[in-house]
Scaffold this motif. Structure first.
Motif, short mmCIF file in Angstrom:
data_model
loop_
_atom_site.label_atom_id
_atom_site.label_comp_id
_atom_site.label_asym_id
_atom_site.label_seq_id
_atom_site.Cartn_x
_atom_site.Cartn_y
_atom_site.Cartn_z
N THR A 133 -6.48 18.56 -39.62
CA THR A 133 -7.39 19.66 -39.33
C THR A 133 -7.81 20.40 -40.59
O THR A 133 -7.08 20.39 -41.59
CB THR A 133 -6.68 20.66 -38.37
N ASP A 134 -8.95 21.09 -40.53
CA ASP A 134 -9.38 21.93 -41.65
C ASP A 134 -8.52 23.20 -41.76
O ASP A 134 -8.57 23.90 -42.77
CB ASP A 134 -10.86 22.30 -41.53
N GLU A 135 -7.73 23.49 -40.70
CA GLU A 135 -6.98 24.75 -40.70
C GLU A 135 -5.88 24.78 -41.76
O GLU A 135 -5.36 25.84 -42.09
CB GLU A 135 -6.41 25.02 -39.29
N VAL A 136 -5.53 23.59 -42.30
CA VAL A 136 -4.50 23.54 -43.36
C VAL A 136 -4.95 24.29 -44.61
O VAL A 136 -4.13 24.70 -45.42
CB VAL A 136 -4.14 22.08 -43.74
N TYR A 137 -6.27 24.48 -44.78
CA TYR A 137 -6.79 25.12 -46.00
C TYR A 137 -6.78 26.64 -45.92
O TYR A 137 -7.15 27.31 -46.88
CB TYR A 137 -8.22 24.65 -46.26
N GLY A 138 -6.44 27.19 -44.76
CA GLY A 138 -6.38 28.65 -44.62
C GLY A 138 -7.72 29.25 -44.28
O GLY A 138 -8.54 28.62 -43.61
N SER A 139 -7.94 30.50 -44.72
CA SER A 139 -9.11 31.26 -44.28
C SER A 139 -10.04 31.55 -45.45
O SER A 139 -9.60 31.86 -46.54
CB SER A 139 -8.61 32.59 -43.68
N SER A 162 2.42 23.42 -39.49
CA SER A 162 3.05 22.15 -39.08
C SER A 162 2.14 20.97 -39.40
O SER A 162 2.61 19.90 -39.78
CB SER A 162 3.43 22.19 -37.60
N LYS A 163 0.83 21.17 -39.27
CA LYS A 163 -0.10 20.08 -39.62
C LYS A 163 -0.10 19.88 -41.14
O LYS A 163 -0.15 18.74 -41.63
CB LYS A 163 -1.52 20.39 -39.13
N ALA A 164 -0.05 20.97 -41.91
CA ALA A 164 -0.01 20.85 -43.37
C ALA A 164 1.24 20.06 -43.78
O ALA A 164 1.18 19.17 -44.64
CB ALA A 164 -0.01 22.23 -44.01
N ALA A 165 2.37 20.38 -43.14
CA ALA A 165 3.62 19.67 -43.46
C ALA A 165 3.46 18.18 -43.18
O ALA A 165 3.88 17.33 -43.97
CB ALA A 165 4.77 20.26 -42.64
N LEU A 169 3.75 14.91 -45.75
CA LEU A 169 4.61 13.73 -45.54
C LEU A 169 3.79 12.45 -45.69
O LEU A 169 4.23 11.50 -46.35
CB LEU A 169 5.26 13.78 -44.14
N VAL A 170 2.60 12.44 -45.10
CA VAL A 170 1.74 11.24 -45.17
C VAL A 170 1.42 10.92 -46.63
O VAL A 170 1.52 9.78 -47.08
CB VAL A 170 0.46 11.45 -44.32
N ARG A 171 1.05 11.96 -47.36
CA ARG A 171 0.73 11.78 -48.79
C ARG A 171 1.94 11.20 -49.53
O ARG A 171 1.82 10.25 -50.31
CB ARG A 171 0.34 13.15 -49.36
N ALA A 172 3.12 11.77 -49.27
CA ALA A 172 4.33 11.34 -49.99
C ALA A 172 4.70 9.90 -49.65
O ALA A 172 5.18 9.15 -50.52
CB ALA A 172 5.49 12.28 -49.66
N TRP A 173 4.48 9.51 -48.39
CA TRP A 173 4.83 8.11 -48.00
C TRP A 173 3.91 7.11 -48.72
O TRP A 173 4.31 5.99 -48.98
CB TRP A 173 4.77 7.96 -46.48
#
Ligand code: NAD
Ligand code: TYD
Length: 356
Positions: A133-139, A162-165, A169-173
């Motif tokens: 989601t775009d919501e990971v970037y904040g406001s 929770s989506k940012a986390a 994880l996806v990036r790190a894998w």
């Protein structure tokens, strides 16, 4: 060949499964826990289609996920399953951490185990596409540039955190294990089969029931809106041709205040299903704001256009007209999902919001 879709009985997931099978002969394994947000009615048109295989299960259940992958040997995983509603995350964040963080971790580990054992084309062709989601970037402030893929993460709600986390994880894998991942960060979707806890279907359902249309705060928060089928098309492009390890922002170039959205919905309902006691906008009621309510989201979707040639096909005007028409033609679908648990949710979320 087959793909594994998680959360394919939810709003975007079911639209994706329907789109996929309309445009490809490749079968879909649909892994879904059927929470309150999952609804097999969305997929009723596939009842006799052997290309759709439904698997009722939890993405946090490693043994179940491993067995499913071993049985079907998917060439890709498209991961939609999540708890997705910000207001619910405020009332009960635990389930968001469990499904969105632990669930994504479990799926990544299962995918890594499977992919490590592949060879040749099966190994190089495998993909794990994470839908975010775009919501990971904040406001954003009113004059800030829209979110790009380089915008730092600054999530503000339990949902977006929770989506940012899960994105991290996806990036790190990918970075650590080389798992062939792709991530998409999309703005607010609207369209058929959206659960009526979210702004647009909630306003349609309440208006038709002659109930208050609850606008949080001053109604001037801004979101970017994308018709769900355009999101599905973008995901197909990223899956087919996205560069491994990259993220792609997906948006509709449609920034609107919540009040603009509600007035547009009311005007369409006035035209298509006029009320007996006057225009629907008379039902608009300002209520107590959402805690930590992000003021503005906006997406810079130039990367996906430049690299993959994707642009939304619908304008907001065409998409919202189709959406309102769909809800009017599918009032039984709405009636079925608004019984039971949904009534408790309305009491929890709106009972404490006195109109202002
Ligand atoms: P939704 O809430 O409508 O559907 C979620 C689906 O996931 C449901 O079918 C549910 O049963 C399933 N699910 C939940 N927990 C599960 C678990 N533990 N195991 C297996 N299945 C489980 O959500 P949506 O609006 O369709 O969103 C889908 C994805 O897209 C989410 O990852 C969300 O973060 C993301 N997204 C949504 C929007 C939006 O506007 N709706 C915008 C951008 C990104
Ligand atoms: P929502 O559909 O919950 O999506 P998100 O919070 O993920 O953007 O809400 C969209 C906007 O509408 C958001 O600014 C909150 C607002 N809103 C209301 O004003 N009233 C409501 O009853 C709901 C559900 C949302």
């Amino acid at each position: 060949m087959t793909i594994l879709v998680t959360g394919g009985a939810g709003f975007i997931g079911s639209n994706f499964v329907l789109d996929w099978l309309a445009s490809s002969n490749e079968s879909v394994i649909n892994l879904d826990k059927l929470t309150y947000a999952g609804n097999l009615e969305n997929l009723a048109s596939l009842a006799n289609d052997p290309r759709h295989i439904f698997a009722h299960g939890d993405i946090c259940d490693r043994a179940f996920v491993d067995a499913l992958i071993a049985l079907h040997e998917p060439r890709a995983i498209v991961h939609f399953a999540a708890e997705s509603h910000v207001d619910r995350s405020i009332h009960g964040p635990g389930e968001f951490v469990r499904t969105n963080v632990e669930g994504t971790f479990t799926l990544l580990e299962a995918a890594r185990g499977y992919w490590s054992g592949l060879e040749g084309d099966a190994r190089t062709g495998f993909r794990f596409l994470h839908v975010s989601t775009d919501e990971v970037y904040g406001s954003l402030g009113p004059n800030d540039a829209p979110f790009s893929e380089a915008t730092p993460y600054a999530p503000n709600s339990p949902y977006s955190a929770s989506k940012a986390a899960s994105d991290h994880l996806v990036r790190a894998w990918h970075h650590t294990y080389g798992l062939p991942v792709l991530t998409t960060n999309c703005s607010n979707n609207y369209g058929a089969f959206q659960f009526p806890e979210k702004l647009i279907p909630l306003m349609i359902a309440n208006a038709l029931a002659d109930k208050a249309l609850p606008v949080y705060g001053d109604g001037r928060n801004v979101r970017d809106w994308l018709y769900v089928n355009d999101h599905c098309a973008a995901i197909r492009e990223v899956l087919a041709r996205g560069r491994l390890g990259e993220t792609y922002n997906i948006g509709g170039w449609n920034e609107k205040t919540n009040l603009e959205i509600v007035h547009t919905v009311c005007a369409l309902l006035d035209e298509l299903a006029p009320g007996r006691t006057g225009p629907y906008s008379r039902l608009i009621t300002y209520v107590k704001d959402r805690p930590g309510h992000d003021r503005r989201y906006a997406i810079d979707a130039r990367k996906i256009e430049r690299e993959l040639g994707w642009r939304p096909a619908e304008t907001f005007e065409t998409g919202i007209r189709k959406t309102v028409a769909w809800y009017l033609a599918n009032q039984k679908w709405v009636a079925d999902v608004v019984s039971g648990e949904y009534q408790h949710w309305l009491e929890r979320n709106y009972g404490e919001r006195k109109s202002s």
